[in-house]
Design an enzyme around this catalytic site. Structure first.
Site, mmCIF file in Angstrom:
data_model
loop_
_atom_site.group_PDB
_atom_site.id
_atom_site.type_symbol
_atom_site.label_atom_id
_atom_site.label_comp_id
_atom_site.label_asym_id
_atom_site.label_seq_id
_atom_site.Cartn_x
_atom_site.Cartn_y
_atom_site.Cartn_z
ATOM 1 N N HIS A 10 5.229 -7.950 -5.344
ATOM 2 C CA HIS A 10 4.421 -8.140 -4.136
ATOM 3 C C HIS A 10 3.036 -7.533 -4.290
ATOM 4 O O HIS A 10 2.573 -6.769 -3.436
ATOM 5 C CB HIS A 10 5.146 -7.579 -2.911
ATOM 6 C CG HIS A 10 6.404 -8.317 -2.608
ATOM 7 N ND1 HIS A 10 6.396 -9.608 -2.097
ATOM 8 C CD2 HIS A 10 7.701 -7.993 -2.794
ATOM 9 C CE1 HIS A 10 7.644 -10.015 -1.961
ATOM 10 N NE2 HIS A 10 8.454 -9.061 -2.382
ATOM 11 N N ASN A 33 -2.888 2.819 1.892
ATOM 12 C CA ASN A 33 -3.114 4.110 1.235
ATOM 13 C C ASN A 33 -2.110 4.288 0.116
ATOM 14 O O ASN A 33 -0.940 4.041 0.318
ATOM 15 C CB ASN A 33 -2.922 5.255 2.226
ATOM 16 C CG ASN A 33 -3.994 5.244 3.296
ATOM 17 O OD1 ASN A 33 -5.151 5.003 3.032
ATOM 18 N ND2 ASN A 33 -3.583 5.519 4.525
#
Ligand code: 93A
Length: 527
Positions: free
Chosen positions: A279, A421
């Site tokens: 992904h 993040n």
């Protein structure tokens, strides 16, 4: 109706059985005429063969698009031998009869099946071959036509039985087969072509994009999609050669790109390296003395996520690594090159795609990236900041040890390629925990640590590999809490860009825990 074969035209892409057949024809006194590649193969076997360009008086031209499309060829195939008018036209124009046509076509179907791009498929549409086949089949009263190697023997049997002639019965059977072949060939082209038209995805040809292929669907089955190449060719998924496996999907292409851009950070002369992506995020990255150990170490980081992943390597795929990779399910392998043996090993896994990109992407290369927003396009220069060009400034009382510094550099290289993040734990030049794409940096730190704990449980280790690791953060810690979560997981050294209003607070907390911390001054957001 037996027809003596005095002259044969051979033009074949699939050269199976060609030499034996040509030899047998020659022994019956048949004159051989051939197109470039076929003539070369026949001549190499020591047989006499006339080049078709000698017959037409024209060179093969336009990348071979025009080689047999000429009255000397088509007249020789189509002339009715016992028609006085035809015979006189042949005489006037110096056309010699062709009594046997042997053609198999450009491998259009195989080219589509191997997942070739639009232009390569177009180039593999044979024009001259079908034209000759249809002409010879129409004139089957006089001409025998062979469209596949399987029929060579039947022709030879007849020549032997009939003193160098073919029977009408065989010529009719061959003619029927010939039209079946050209019909199937055109059907394959038309099926493929109509799939190319189903692009109601935005058409980027207007922006200088070259259509590589219409994709079956986009990120989800209800979305349409297409793959375009841009003029600034860079080594990667858009230029790589696919050796095997089915057509890449939209997500495959996106993930393969992420993997190959990341592996470009690892200079192949300095070290072997492997990246596994799921992904669009790396779920394991490692350097190693050789590819197979780099792969094993990358896999160990998160073997659960690696299932069905995309693997990129910075050196030519070798047999050991290929064998190791085939032990679990993988979608795509991309590497600059691969050994013959490795290709053969991967060959046994029909669905596994193998892409060879020729060279590695240059992490310092200019370029741009783009994403859409409602009614607009956001464009920026590529993130081509490279760890080797940065100064790692020590900001804590304790400086990193050499081993820590080496791992900090490694971790920050990887951080650039993980969605923000991100928090990357690394040890001995391998990732041991990757936290990606969280809205809070503290969550990334905790998720990565938890995944390291999972890996430790699976590998039956006494403690997770985050103990005694180093950690990289793609952007600064706004507060000490994110860093403290990393320390809690066992990190002993930290790399981050720095630049927060509370840097002092974060440095103080690091010093209190005896942690070594460096600032890069460069941020690697990636959204
Ligand atoms: O590009 S073509 O459509 N133009 C032609 O005039 C032509 N004539 C024969 N392709 C043409 N062929 C094809 O070339 C044959 O059907 C065969 O598949 C192939 C053989 O080329 P070579 O002898 O150079 O290997």
């Amino acid at each position: 109706h037996p027809r003596r074969v005095t002259r044969a035209l051979l033009s074949v892409s699939d050269k199976t059985g060609l030499i034996e057949f040509a030899q047998a024809l020659a022994s019956h006194g048949v004159e051989l005429v051939s197109t470039g590649g076929t003539a070369k193969a026949i001549a190499a076997a020591g047989l006499k063969v006339k080049d078709v360009s000698e017959l037409t008086g024209f060179p093969e031209m336009m990348d071979g698009r025009v080689k047999t499309l000429h009255p000397k060829v088509h007249g020789g195939l189509l002339a009715i031998r016992d028609n006085a008018e035809h015979a006189s036209a042949m005489k006037t124009h110096g056309i010699a009869p062709i009594d046997l046509l042997v053609v198999n076509l450009y491998p259009f179907e195989a080219t589509v099946d191997k997942g070739a791009g639009f232009e390569e498929c177009i180039e593999n549409i044979d024009i001259g071959g079908p034209a000759m086949i249809r002409a010879a089949a129409k004139n089957h009263d006089d001409v025998a036509v062979v469209v596949e190697a399987q029929d060579y023997q039947a022709v030879l049997d007849e020549l032997a039985a009939n003193n160098g002639a073919t029977t009408l019965k065989l010529r009719r059977r061959l003619a029927a087969k010939a039209y079946a072949r050209t019909g199937a060939y055109d059907a394959a082209i038309s099926n493929w072509f109509s799939r190319q038209l189903e692009i109601d995805a935005p058409d980027f040809r207007a922006f200088g994009g070259r259509l590589i292929q219409a994709l079956r669907y986009g990120e989800n089955p209800h979305q349409t999609a297409a793959f375009y190449a841009l003029p600034d060719k860079r080594p990667g998924v858009s230029t790589a050669r696919q050796l095997q496996g089915k057509e890449l999907s939209y997500n495959n292409i996106n993930d393969t790109d992420a993997a190959y851009e990341c592996i470009g950070e690892f200079d192949a002369k300095r070290t072997a390296a492997c990246v596994i992506v799921k992904h669009a995020n790396p779920c394991g990255v490692a350097e190693g003395p050789d590819l197979v150990s780099a792969y094993r170490r990358a896999l160990a980081c998160d073997s659960t996520s690696a299932f069905g992943g995309i693997i990129a390597m910075n050196r030519a795929l070798d047999a050991d690594t290929a064998r190791e990779i085939t032990k679990i399910f993988t979608e795509v392998i991309i590497a600059p090159d691969a050994s013959e043996e490795a290709i053969a090993i991967i060959g046994a896994r029909k669905n596994l795609r193998l892409l060879l990109a020729g060279s590695l992407p240059d992490p310092r290369a200019a370029g741009f990236t783009a994403k859409t927003v409602a009614g607009g396009l956001l464009v920026q220069s590529r993130d081509n900041a490279v760890v080797d060009d940065m100064t790692f400034k020590v900001v804590t009382r304790r400086a990193p040890t050499d081993a820590e510094m080496r791992d900090l550099k490694f971790a920050f290289r990887v951080a650039k390629h993980v969605k923000s993040n991100t928090i990357i734990y690394a040890k001995d030049l391998a990732t041991v925990g990757i936290g990606a794409g969280q809205m809070s940096r503290v969550d990334s730190a905790r998720i990565a640590a938890r995944k390291a704990q999972d890996a430790a449980n699976e590998l039956k280790l006494a403690e997770p590999l985050t103990k005694g690791s180093v950690v990289a953060s793609d952007a600064f810690f706004p507060f000490a809490d994110g860093m403290l979560a990393c320390i809690e997981a066992g990190a002993t050294a930290v790399v981050q860009p720095g630049g927060s209003m509370r840097d002092d607070e974060v440095i103080k907390a690091a010093d209190e825990h005896g942690i070594a911390m460096v600032f890069t001054g460069t941020r690697h957001f990636r959204h």
